[in-house]
Design a protein around this motif. Structure first.
Motif, PDB file in Angstrom:
ATOM      1  N   MET A  14       5.364   3.306 -10.769  1.00  0.00           N
ATOM      2  CA  MET A  14       6.679   3.791 -10.349  1.00  0.00           C
ATOM      3  C   MET A  14       6.812   5.302 -10.522  1.00  0.00           C
ATOM      4  SD  MET A  14       8.477   1.001  -9.634  1.00  0.00           S
ATOM      5  CE  MET A  14      10.113   0.575 -10.205  1.00  0.00           C
ATOM      6  N   ASP A  15       7.424   5.931  -9.544  1.00  0.00           N
ATOM      7  CA  ASP A  15       7.884   7.304  -9.712  1.00  0.00           C
ATOM      8  C   ASP A  15       9.258   7.226 -10.373  1.00  0.00           C
ATOM      9  OD1 ASP A  15       9.215   9.799  -9.327  1.00  0.00           O
ATOM     10  OD2 ASP A  15       7.878  10.273  -7.658  1.00  0.00           O
ATOM     11  N   VAL A  16       9.361   7.697 -11.603  1.00  0.00           N
ATOM     12  CA  VAL A  16      10.604   7.547 -12.371  1.00  0.00           C
ATOM     13  C   VAL A  16      11.373   8.865 -12.498  1.00  0.00           C
ATOM     14  CG1 VAL A  16       9.760   5.562 -13.655  1.00  0.00           C
ATOM     15  CG2 VAL A  16       9.318   7.854 -14.540  1.00  0.00           C
ATOM     16  N   GLU A  48      12.149   6.156  -1.852  1.00  0.00           N
ATOM     17  CA  GLU A  48      12.113   6.327  -0.397  1.00  0.00           C
ATOM     18  C   GLU A  48      11.023   5.477   0.279  1.00  0.00           C
ATOM     19  OE1 GLU A  48      13.972   9.914  -2.222  1.00  0.00           O
ATOM     20  OE2 GLU A  48      12.150   8.750  -2.606  1.00  0.00           O
ATOM     21  N   SER A  49      10.133   4.874  -0.531  1.00  0.00           N
ATOM     22  CA  SER A  49       9.065   4.031   0.031  1.00  0.00           C
ATOM     23  C   SER A  49       9.575   2.688   0.538  1.00  0.00           C
ATOM     24  CB  SER A  49       7.982   3.785  -1.027  1.00  0.00           C
ATOM     25  OG  SER A  49       7.354   4.989  -1.401  1.00  0.00           O
ATOM     26  N   LEU A  50      10.784   2.328   0.171  1.00  0.00           N
ATOM     27  CA  LEU A  50      11.332   1.033   0.554  1.00  0.00           C
ATOM     28  C   LEU A  50      11.312   0.856   2.072  1.00  0.00           C
ATOM     29  CD1 LEU A  50      12.727  -1.558  -0.475  1.00  0.00           C
ATOM     30  CD2 LEU A  50      14.912  -0.380  -0.158  1.00  0.00           C
ATOM     31  N   LEU A  51      10.780  -0.299   2.522  1.00  0.00           N
ATOM     32  CA  LEU A  51      10.734  -0.692   3.931  1.00  0.00           C
ATOM     33  C   LEU A  51       9.871   0.227   4.800  1.00  0.00           C
ATOM     34  CD1 LEU A  51      14.457  -1.779   4.471  1.00  0.00           C
ATOM     35  CD2 LEU A  51      12.463  -3.249   4.093  1.00  0.00           C
ATOM     36  N   THR A  52       8.855   0.828   4.205  1.00  0.00           N
ATOM     37  CA  THR A  52       7.943   1.682   4.980  1.00  0.00           C
ATOM     38  C   THR A  52       6.607   0.994   5.260  1.00  0.00           C
ATOM     39  OG1 THR A  52       7.094   2.743   2.964  1.00  0.00           O
ATOM     40  CG2 THR A  52       8.962   3.805   4.078  1.00  0.00           C
ATOM     41  N   GLY A  53       6.436  -0.256   4.838  1.00  0.00           N
ATOM     42  CA  GLY A  53       5.176  -0.951   5.064  1.00  0.00           C
ATOM     43  C   GLY A  53       5.279  -2.417   4.689  1.00  0.00           C
ATOM     44  N   HIS A  83       0.826  -1.203   0.000  1.00  0.00           N
ATOM     45  CA  HIS A  83       0.000   0.000   0.000  1.00  0.00           C
ATOM     46  C   HIS A  83       0.867   1.264   0.000  1.00  0.00           C
ATOM     47  CE1 HIS A  83      -3.614  -2.358   0.452  1.00  0.00           C
ATOM     48  NE2 HIS A  83      -3.072  -2.995   1.477  1.00  0.00           N
ATOM     49  N   ALA A  84       1.972   1.213  -0.687  1.00  0.00           N
ATOM     50  CA  ALA A  84       2.845   2.392  -0.793  1.00  0.00           C
ATOM     51  C   ALA A  84       2.112   3.512  -1.523  1.00  0.00           C
ATOM     52  CB  ALA A  84       4.120   2.039  -1.550  1.00  0.00           C
ATOM     53  N   ASN A  85       2.436   4.741  -1.165  1.00  0.00           N
ATOM     54  CA  ASN A  85       1.862   5.877  -1.885  1.00  0.00           C
ATOM     55  C   ASN A  85       2.214   5.773  -3.358  1.00  0.00           C
ATOM     56  OD1 ASN A  85       0.803   6.989   0.470  1.00  0.00           O
ATOM     57  ND2 ASN A  85       2.633   8.206   0.877  1.00  0.00           N
ATOM     58  N   GLN A  86       1.255   6.138  -4.210  1.00  0.00           N
ATOM     59  CA  GLN A  86       1.449   6.059  -5.648  1.00  0.00           C
ATOM     60  C   GLN A  86       1.642   7.455  -6.237  1.00  0.00           C
ATOM     61  OE1 GLN A  86       1.412   2.998  -7.318  1.00  0.00           O
ATOM     62  NE2 GLN A  86       1.266   2.061  -5.292  1.00  0.00           N
TER      63      GLN A  86
END
Length: 316
Positions: free
Chosen positions: A277-279, A123-128, A115-118
């Motif tokens: 993906m944020d590219v 920076e989303s790595l290992l946040t959930g 459920h990472a922010n889209q």
């Protein structure tokens, strides 16, 4: 990196590795090194160390992995976790121990939380929490990303992790038991067409959204990362655009020419609701994709038709 540099491509017979080989050869690099799995078992640490000692590659592209779709990840969690850890641990450690100038470690967008922010940023790595259906593969790849980060931090290694979105293209896996969604759809619609346009059953609701990148584009991103100084250790590689699985099915059905019905088995899992993906980080370095989805699917189906007699089912 110059044209005489010795470059080792691990996993050169796979979809990504073969695309990297094609790209490097087109760019004039001829000192390429690779081994079949029958010649070098990447899970065998002493054998990998001996290979690096003998060949002394200047650059390494790690495109070797045990891969598969939802069904394969569900049925073979041990293989997806343990074997991928073995492969990448041996390759990354050997590269460091033998002073490889630059290593490109290839992972997957599944490393990010379910459920990472889209769109998903690095920076989303290992946040959930991870998506349960592919957590085994994801955990292995996260470990590889962290190994690269640790080597950069502790030893100033010029190593880079690239996390591609969902890939497709020549040399993909079209086995219905172990393939990813796009090649599986190509195979299903083609077989149904050949059988008189029979109905096609697809997993889930069709509502999840996915992003797709042609493998020649990720090979181009690998080449870019080999030949340019990269500021960060981790980069997303994708298009920055996504579509629903249902829209993807309609697109593939039209390209294949299947005129039958499509039925959705909602009792099967959808997986992550959205994976975009944020590219921007890669764009800021100067790289962007070039192959649009419809064009890429047409190219892939043409390749599938030309090679259908040689396509083998993949068993784990």
């Amino acid at each position: 990196m110059d044209k005489k540099s010795k470059i080792y491509i691990a996993g050169h017979r796979g979809m990504v590795g073969s695309a990297v080989v094609r790209k490097l050869e087109r760019e004039g690099y001829q000192n390429l090194v690779y081994r079949k799995s029958s010649e070098l078992d990447l899970k065998d640490q002493p054998a990998v160390k001996q290979f690096f000692e003998d060949e002394k590659p200047d650059f390494v592209v790690d495109a070797a992995a045990r891969v598969g779709g939802i069904m394969a990840n569900r049925d073979y969690p041990w293989q997806f976790l343990y074997e991928n850890l073995e492969i990448q641990n041996n390759l990354i450690a050997a590269a460091h121990q033998h002073d490889v100038k630059r290593l490109i470690f290839l992972g997957s967008s599944c490393i990010y939380p379910k459920h990472a922010n889209q769109p998903m940023q690095e920076e989303s790595l290992l946040t959930g929490s991870l998506e349960p259906t592919n957590q085994w593969y994801a955990i292995a790849k996260i470990a590889g990303v962290k190994m690269v980060e640790a080597l950069r931090e502790q030893y100033d290694r010029d190593y880079v992790s690239l996390m591609p979105t969902n890939l497709y293209g020549p040399n993909d896996n079209f086995d219905l038991e172990t393939s990813h969604v796009l090649p599986a759809m190509i195979r299903k619609f083609h077989d149904a067409k050949e059988a008189g346009h029979k109905p096609v059953t697809l997993w889930g609701s069709g509502s999840p959204m996915r992003e797709f990148l042609h493998v020649d584009d990720v090979a181009d991103a690998v080449y870019f990362s080999l030949t340019n100084r990269m500021e960060y250790d981790l980069y997303n590689v994708g298009t920055g655009k996504d579509i629903t699985i249902k829209h993807l099915a309609e697109l593939i059905q039209n390209i294949v020419g299947h005129d039958g019905d499509v039925e959705w088995d909602t009792g099967k899992p959808d997986g992550t609701p959205r994976k975009l993906m944020d590219v921007n980080r890669m764009k800021e370095e100067g790289w962007e994709y070039s192959i649009e989805l419809e064009e890429g699917i047409r190219m892939t189906y043409e390749w599938f038709l030309e090679n259908i007699d040689d396509i083998k089912e993949v068993k784990i």
